[in-house]
Design a protein around this motif. Structure first.
Motif, PDB file in Angstrom:
ATOM      1  N   ASN A  78       0.888  -1.346  -0.030  1.00  0.00           N
ATOM      2  CA  ASN A  78       0.115   0.081  -0.052  1.00  0.00           C
ATOM      3  C   ASN A  78       0.889   1.411   0.035  1.00  0.00           C
ATOM      4  O   ASN A  78       0.506   2.302   0.483  1.00  0.00           O
ATOM      5  N   ILE A  80      -6.565   8.188   2.236  1.00  0.00           N
ATOM      6  CA  ILE A  80      -7.641   7.179   2.563  1.00  0.00           C
ATOM      7  C   ILE A  80      -8.976   7.448   1.495  1.00  0.00           C
ATOM      8  O   ILE A  80      -9.479   8.552   1.586  1.00  0.00           O
ATOM      9  N   ILE A 106     -12.918   2.235   6.007  1.00  0.00           N
ATOM     10  CA  ILE A 106     -11.895   2.657   5.186  1.00  0.00           C
ATOM     11  C   ILE A 106     -11.876   1.621   4.147  1.00  0.00           C
ATOM     12  O   ILE A 106     -11.917   0.291   4.182  1.00  0.00           O
ATOM     13  N   ASP A 131      -9.963   1.935   0.998  1.00  0.00           N
ATOM     14  CA  ASP A 131      -8.727   1.828   0.406  1.00  0.00           C
ATOM     15  C   ASP A 131      -7.755   2.860   1.059  1.00  0.00           C
ATOM     16  O   ASP A 131      -8.185   3.813   1.569  1.00  0.00           O
ATOM     17  N   ILE A 132      -6.469   2.502   0.961  1.00  0.00           N
ATOM     18  CA  ILE A 132      -5.397   3.290   1.841  1.00  0.00           C
ATOM     19  C   ILE A 132      -4.284   3.039   1.198  1.00  0.00           C
ATOM     20  O   ILE A 132      -3.800   2.256   0.519  1.00  0.00           O
ATOM     21  N   THR A 163      -1.945  -0.731   7.238  1.00  0.00           N
ATOM     22  CA  THR A 163      -2.738  -0.325   6.109  1.00  0.00           C
ATOM     23  C   THR A 163      -3.151  -1.667   5.417  1.00  0.00           C
ATOM     24  O   THR A 163      -4.270  -1.664   5.051  1.00  0.00           O
ATOM     25  N   GLU A 164      -2.669  -2.740   5.763  1.00  0.00           N
ATOM     26  CA  GLU A 164      -3.260  -4.039   5.232  1.00  0.00           C
ATOM     27  C   GLU A 164      -4.364  -4.358   6.221  1.00  0.00           C
ATOM     28  O   GLU A 164      -5.550  -4.807   5.758  1.00  0.00           O
ATOM     29  N   LYS A 200      -7.872  -1.883   6.233  1.00  0.00           N
ATOM     30  CA  LYS A 200      -8.946  -2.092   4.994  1.00  0.00           C
ATOM     31  C   LYS A 200     -10.207  -2.678   5.515  1.00  0.00           C
ATOM     32  O   LYS A 200     -10.148  -3.867   6.040  1.00  0.00           O
TER      33      LYS A 200
END
Lengths: 123, 409
Positions: free
Chosen positions: A17, A43, A52, A54-55, A73-74, A77
């Motif tokens: 990401n 975001i 959330i 996507d980031i 970040t994984e 989501k």
């Protein structure tokens, strides 16, 4: 304590990401005053603005900082904003699979702080 | 002969083992270790003659006062001051600079005046001028460095104008290691504008080389005890006597007055008018011992020892691919401090991995963000040397760097 485990080094060398998000809804930036490292978070929220979707993150940092951002970040989501706001240091340490000395806590927490600052601005 | 290995025996912390291994302390630029005689001297005050200074008419108070003032005499002679009254004790270099800024510059500088400082300053010799500038409408001009990390002497000619009231400059950079030519700088400044004052941040110079404030002919010289084997919490402001006379204190309280009436107060003469309240008595006494300890080693010898370590380090660093350092490559104008970058490794990670073998270095921007921005690096990993540093310590640093390279390859 083996801070530089294979998993951390893998996320550092191949961050997930990493980059920018076309049409991001919210973004934020945090700086680590002890070294000057910066992290930027972008975001995209779900249609109902509650999760959330996507980031992405960008910026330079140490292995702990970058691995923390990559793993976090994984994880976030799909999380709701209240879920994200509940995340804390023990959660990050569990994610990294290690405990941190006081001088490195800031490195590991910086991505979380940036994400929480970003989603807070939604409300 | 100067024997760092023998000197190490005076430093209790260097006998400490962590995880069964000795400590390699390479962060003396941040603060130095303390030798046994300094620790004992500070303790002597606490065990033998604890009393306040300047007021008791009894034996221990007189002993404490004599020991406190003796430290001032030792300090004055150590830096070649004309009289001990020119030595003011503060908490640290930062406070010394703020004392000069608040007691002198804030009162006498006018809007439109200019101050020059350099891009290589520690924040403590940068932020006070920037903030004073905002408060008083003073323009701050920045003196730049060459790619090699030297002050650009040609640029100085243009920077010192009839409106320039002060040049604030370091005598030795805590990042680049550069030793600046203060005597020459002061001469040029006074030729261009005899009314421009020069304040020298000597925090990285006084501990490491012979300094004579009268030879420099500067107006203010500031430094800290804790970087020169002394206790923390003690700093020095040296200034020419007539400047100290002119300055008004910014810290009011006990000990600094000679008469107080309901409607007026008469202050003591310098230096005491700047030392309000009970000072760090034990610290000052311990600092006096540190000055004696350094004098016994000989400042010329210390400089020669560090110059030798610098040339050794430069040679060893060149052998490591991807390891770079900021600042001059000539050991004659370089102190024992190396701010390094290593390809593919962040300074935090370097410091953390070196810590695993008890090699202690500093990672970050070392309170010099403008300088790091100037050189286009966010942070560096810094190793620095002092009287107890040996070539083996530098070897341990290099071994650590090679391990870091392996981890991140």
């Amino acid at each position: 304590m083996d801070l530089y485990r294979e998993q951390i080094l893998d996320h550092y060398k191949h961050p997930r990401n990493f980059g920018h998000l076309e049409g991001a809804h919210v973004m934020s930036e945090e700086i680590n005053v002890s070294c000057g490292d910066k992290i930027a978070i972008e975001i995209q929220l779900s249609d109902d603005k509650e999760r959330i979707a996507d980031i992405r993150f960008s910026g330079e940092g140490c292995a702990i900082n970058q691995a923390s951002a990559s793993m976090l970040t994984e994880e976030v989501k799909g999380m709701t904003i209240p879920q994200v706001m509940k995340l804390d240091l023990p959660y990050i340490e569990k994610l990294l699979g290690t405990t941190l000395t006081p001088s490195r806590v800031k490195c590991a927490l910086l991505p979380l702080e940036a994400i929480q600052k970003a989603v807070q601005s939604v409300r | 002969m100067f024997d760092a290995k023998k000197i190490q025996k005076d430093f209790p912390q260097l006998t400490r083992k962590i995880n069964g291994k000795r400590i390699v302390y390479l962060d003396s630029t941040a603060t130095s270790l303390k030798p046994r005689p300094v620790i004992d001297k500070e303790n002597e005050y606490y065990t033998q003659y604890t009393a306040n200074v300047f007021r008791g008419i009894y034996t221990t108070s007189e002993e404490a006062t004599a020991a406190y003032e003796n430290a001032r005499v030792l300090t004055a002679s150590f830096i070649g001051a004309a009289t001990p009254e020119e030595v003011v004790f503060t908490r640290n270099t930062s406070e010394s600079i703020n004392l000069a800024a608040y007691s002198y510059m804030l009162n006498s500088f006018q809007p439109g005046d200019r101050v020059v400082t350099t891009i290589m300053e520690h924040h403590s010799n940068f932020v006070p001028w920037q903030q004073l500038g905002r408060k008083r409408g003073i323009m701050v001009d920045i003196w730049g460095v060459t790619p090699d990390g030297l002050l650009d002497m040609a640029a100085l000619e243009k920077l010192i104008t009839p409106k320039t009231k002060l040049l604030a400059v370091t005598a030795a950079s805590n990042v680049l290691g550069t030793i600046t030519p203060i005597t020459e700088i002061v001469r040029v400044v006074k030729r261009l504008n005899p009314h421009c004052l020069v304040l020298v941040d000597a925090a990285q110079a006084v501990p490491h080389m012979p300094v004579n404030v009268q030879e420099w002919d500067a107006d203010f010289v500031v430094f800290s005890s804790h970087k020169m084997l002394g206790p923390t919490g003690i700093g020095v402001l040296w200034a020419k006597r007539e400047l100290l006379e002119e300055m008004t204190p910014f810290n009011y309280g006990g000990d600094m007055i000679s008469e107080v009436h309901v409607d007026r107060t008469v202050f003591k003469a310098p230096p005491h008018k700047f030392e309000a309240g009970t000072p760090h008595i034990a610290g000052v006494i311990g600092f006096g011992k540190a000055v004696e300890y350094l004098s016994a080693l000989g400042m010329e010898n210390i400089r020669a020892h560090e110059r030798d370590l610098v040339s050794y380090a430069i040679k060893q660093f060149h052998a490591v691919a991807g390891l770079e350092f900021l600042g001059p490559k000539n050991p004659d104008i370089r102190g024992g401090v190396f701010a390094c970058t290593l390809k593919n490794a962040h300074p935090h990670d370097i410091a953390q991995l070196l810590n695993e073998t008890n090699v202690f270095i500093r990672a970050g921007n070392h309170c010099a963000m403008p300088l790091h921005e100037h050189f286009g690096v966010v942070s560096t990993a810094r190793a620095s040397f002092y009287v107890y540093t040996t070539r083996e310590d530098i070897d341990a640093f290099i071994e650590g760097i090679l391990r870091v390279q392996k981890t991140f390859s």
